[in-house]
Motif scaffolding. Structure first.
Motif, short mmCIF file in Angstrom:
data_model
loop_
_atom_site.label_atom_id
_atom_site.label_comp_id
_atom_site.label_asym_id
_atom_site.label_seq_id
_atom_site.Cartn_x
_atom_site.Cartn_y
_atom_site.Cartn_z
N VAL A 150 0.85 -1.20 0.00
CA VAL A 150 0.00 0.00 0.00
C VAL A 150 0.89 1.25 0.00
CG1 VAL A 150 -1.69 1.33 1.33
CG2 VAL A 150 -2.00 -1.13 1.03
N LYS A 151 1.94 1.22 0.83
CA LYS A 151 2.84 2.38 0.91
C LYS A 151 3.45 2.71 -0.45
CE LYS A 151 7.09 3.93 3.24
NZ LYS A 151 8.14 3.55 4.21
N HIS A 152 3.85 1.68 -1.19
CA HIS A 152 4.54 1.90 -2.47
C HIS A 152 3.61 1.78 -3.68
CE1 HIS A 152 8.55 2.24 -0.73
NE2 HIS A 152 8.14 1.35 0.16
N GLY A 153 2.30 1.62 -3.43
CA GLY A 153 1.35 1.57 -4.54
C GLY A 153 1.49 0.34 -5.43
N LYS A 154 1.96 -0.78 -4.87
CA LYS A 154 2.12 -2.02 -5.67
C LYS A 154 0.90 -2.91 -5.46
CE LYS A 154 6.66 -1.64 -6.63
NZ LYS A 154 7.11 -1.24 -7.94
N PRO A 155 0.29 -3.38 -6.54
CA PRO A 155 -0.78 -4.36 -6.37
C PRO A 155 -0.22 -5.65 -5.77
CG PRO A 155 -0.57 -3.67 -8.68
CD PRO A 155 0.57 -3.07 -7.93
N TRP A 156 -1.01 -6.28 -4.89
CA TRP A 156 -0.61 -7.61 -4.39
C TRP A 156 -1.85 -8.47 -4.26
CZ3 TRP A 156 -0.86 -10.09 0.68
CH2 TRP A 156 -1.56 -9.36 1.66
N VAL A 157 -1.65 -9.78 -4.33
CA VAL A 157 -2.77 -10.71 -4.26
C VAL A 157 -2.56 -11.63 -3.07
CG1 VAL A 157 -4.21 -12.37 -5.46
CG2 VAL A 157 -3.00 -10.61 -6.78
N HIS A 158 -3.37 -11.39 -2.03
CA HIS A 158 -3.33 -12.24 -0.84
C HIS A 158 -3.99 -13.58 -1.13
CE1 HIS A 158 -4.17 -13.83 3.11
NE2 HIS A 158 -5.45 -13.49 3.09
N VAL A 215 -5.42 -6.86 -3.88
CA VAL A 215 -5.37 -5.51 -3.28
C VAL A 215 -4.79 -4.55 -4.32
CG1 VAL A 215 -4.34 -4.10 -1.45
CG2 VAL A 215 -5.10 -6.45 -0.95
N MET A 216 -5.59 -3.53 -4.66
CA MET A 216 -5.17 -2.51 -5.63
C MET A 216 -5.03 -1.18 -4.89
SD MET A 216 -4.96 -4.11 -8.50
CE MET A 216 -4.85 -2.75 -9.66
N PRO A 217 -3.82 -0.86 -4.41
CA PRO A 217 -3.66 0.36 -3.62
C PRO A 217 -4.12 1.58 -4.41
CG PRO A 217 -1.71 -1.01 -3.46
CD PRO A 217 -2.57 -1.61 -4.54
N GLY A 218 -4.87 2.44 -3.77
CA GLY A 218 -5.36 3.65 -4.42
C GLY A 218 -6.73 3.50 -5.05
N SER A 219 -7.14 2.25 -5.35
CA SER A 219 -8.46 2.12 -5.99
C SER A 219 -9.35 1.08 -5.32
CB SER A 219 -8.30 1.81 -7.47
OG SER A 219 -7.71 0.55 -7.65
N GLY A 220 -8.87 0.40 -4.29
CA GLY A 220 -9.72 -0.61 -3.68
C GLY A 220 -9.29 -0.92 -2.27
N GLY A 243 -11.90 -4.92 -4.94
CA GLY A 243 -13.14 -5.18 -4.22
C GLY A 243 -13.67 -6.58 -4.36
N SER A 244 -12.90 -7.48 -4.99
CA SER A 244 -13.31 -8.88 -5.08
C SER A 244 -12.72 -9.65 -3.90
CB SER A 244 -12.78 -9.54 -6.36
OG SER A 244 -13.17 -8.82 -7.49
N LEU A 245 -13.50 -10.55 -3.34
CA LEU A 245 -12.99 -11.45 -2.30
C LEU A 245 -13.52 -12.83 -2.64
CD1 LEU A 245 -11.69 -12.01 0.51
CD2 LEU A 245 -13.97 -11.70 1.45
N LEU A 246 -12.59 -13.76 -2.91
CA LEU A 246 -12.99 -15.11 -3.28
C LEU A 246 -12.71 -16.04 -2.12
CD1 LEU A 246 -13.82 -16.94 -5.79
CD2 LEU A 246 -11.38 -17.42 -5.97
#
Lengths: 274, 66
Positions: A144-152, A165-170, A221-224
Motif C-alpha cells: 500500500v505504501k509503495h502503490g504495488k498491487p498484491w494478491v493475498h 489488493v489494488m492500492p489507491g483504488s480498492g 473489491g473482489s474477495l474469493l
C-alpha cells in the motif's frame, strides 16, 4: 509470407484466449512479479507464471525443502528434500528447466520489515505465498505504501481465501481484517493440515487475478473464498473502509514499528535464525 | 426465521441483529469477516444490521497457511 510470431508459436493457445490475445501476451512477457514464500502456494504460482511466459520472477523464501513438503509443493522432488536445498534455489532450478526465457532472481532469505521494501523495487506485482499472518500484514503495509498491487491468498485444511489488493483504488487486507489474529487462533497447515487440491485452486485464482491486474482489468473489491472438499466457491464484494488505518490513514505500523514479530512463526528450519 | 450460514440452514429468532447472532454462536466479531448476501459488512455497521428471513451469511476467518 506471414510475419513470424514473437513467441515462435509456443504461446499460440494462450494468445488464442480472447482475454489474453497478442497484446496481453506481450504485457505478460514484459512483467516482473515478486513471489513472497515459495512453499505450496508460491511454488504453484511460480510454475503457472513461468509456463504462461511471464518476463521476470523474483523468488523469496527462507526455508529449505523437506520431505513433508512434497505432498503439496509441486516444484520440488525427493532429491531437493534429501539435499535440503533452499526453496528459492530449488524453485529457480526447476523453473529454468520449464522456461529458459524467464529471468529468475532467487533470493534465499527473509521477507521482513527491513528487507521487504527493497524486494519490491522494480516489481509490477506481488503474490502472497507466505504461511503466516505477520508477513502478510507487512506485505500489506509495504505494498500500500509503495502503490504495488498484491494478491493475498491463504489455505488451511480444505478452505482458502483470495483477495486482490489494488492500492489507491480498492480495499486492502486491513479493510477485511483490521488487526492480525493472535498466532494461536490462526488456522494454518500446522493446525488443520492442507489438502493439495485447495492449494492449486487458490494459487490458480491468485495467478488469474495477477494476469487481470497486469492486463489492466478491474479486480478491486473482489474477495474469493473456496472450500475444495465441499466444491464451493463464492465471490463476495468488499468495500474499502473509510477509516482503514493502512490504506486510508496510511499508518504503516507493521512495516515501520519493526520488529513486532522478532521470532517469526512458521515451523521448520530457516536459513536465517534470529 | 430461516438463515443460511456457511451453506447450512439455521433457524433463529425474528429480527435478530448481527452482533446477537455472533454472540449466540460464541464468535468474536474482531476475528471475523461477515459476508451478507454477497457483500462483506463493514465492522462499524455490525450493530445496525438486522437480519431477515432467507439471508445468506458467510462467516469468514483469517486463513493462515500457504
Amino acid at each position: 509470407m506471414t510475419t513470424p510470431s514473437p513467441f515462435n508459436g509456443r504461446y499460440a493457445r494462450q494468445i488464442a484466449v480472447r482475454e489474453i490475445g497478442p497484446d496481453g501476451q506481450r504485457r505478460l512477457a514484459a512483467a516482473s512479479v515478486l513471489i513472497v514464500g515459495c512453499g505450496a502456494l508460491g511454488g504453484a504460482q511460480a510454475e503457472l507464471l513461468a509456463r504462461m511466459g511471464i518476463g521476470r520472477l523474483r523468488l523469496v523464501d527462507r526455508d529449505v525443502v523437506e520431505p513433508s513438503n512434497l505432498p503439496r509443493q509441486l516444484l520440488y522432488d525427493e532429491r531437493d528434500a534429501a539435499e535440503g536445498t533452499p526453496k528459492a534455489l530449488a524453485a529457480a532450478n526447476r523453473l529454468r528447466a520449464i522456461n529458459s526465457q524467464l529471468v529468475l532472481d532467487p533470493r534465499p532469505g527473509n521477507a521482513a520489515a527491513d528487507t521487504l521494501e527493497g524486494l519490491l523495487e522494480g516489481m509490477d506485482l506481488v503474490l502472497d505465498g507466505t504461511d503466516n499472518a505477520e508477513t502478510r500484514y507487512l506485505l500489506n503495509d509495504a505494498c500500500v505504501k509503495h502503490g504495488k498491487p498484491w494478491v493475498h491468498g491463504g489455505v488451511a485444511g480444505t478452505v482458502g481465501i483470495v483477495l486482490p489488493v489494488m492500492p489507491g483504488s480498492g480495499p486492502c487486507l486491513r479493510c477485511l481484517f483490521p488487526t492480525p489474529p493472535p498466532a494461536a487462533e490462526v488456522r494454518t497447515g500446522a493446525t488443520d493440515g492442507v489438502l493439495n487440491t485447495v492449494v492449486v485452486q487458490v494459487a490458480s485464482q491468485q495467478v488469474t487475478f495477477a494476469c487481470k491486474i497486469l492486463l489492466g482489468q478491474p479486480v478491486a473489491g473482489s474477495l474469493l473464498h473456496v472450500d475444495a472438499w465441499a466444491q464451493t466457491s463464492r465471490l463476495a464484494r468488499l468495500r474499502l473502509v473509510p477509516d482503514c488505518p493502512c490504506c486510508q490513514r496510511r499508518d504503516f505500523t507493521f512495516l515501520e514499528s519493526a520488529p513486532l514479530f522478532p521470532d517469526g512463526t512458521p515451523d521448520g528450519p530457516h536459513l536465517h535464525q534470529p | 426465521m430461516k438463515l443460511i450460514i456457511n451453506g447450512q440452514p439455521a433457524t433463529v429468532a425474528e429480527a435478530l441483529r448481527l452482533p446477537e447472532l455472533l454472540a449466540l454462536k460464541g464468535l468474536n466479531p474482531e476475528r471475523l469477516a461477515v459476508e451478507l448476501n454477497g457483500d462483506i459488512v463493514p465492522k462499524s455497521r455490525y450493530p445496525d444490521v438486522v437480519l431477515h428471513d432467507q439471508d445468506t451469511l458467510e462467516l469468514l476467518s483469517f486463513v493462515g497457511g500457504g
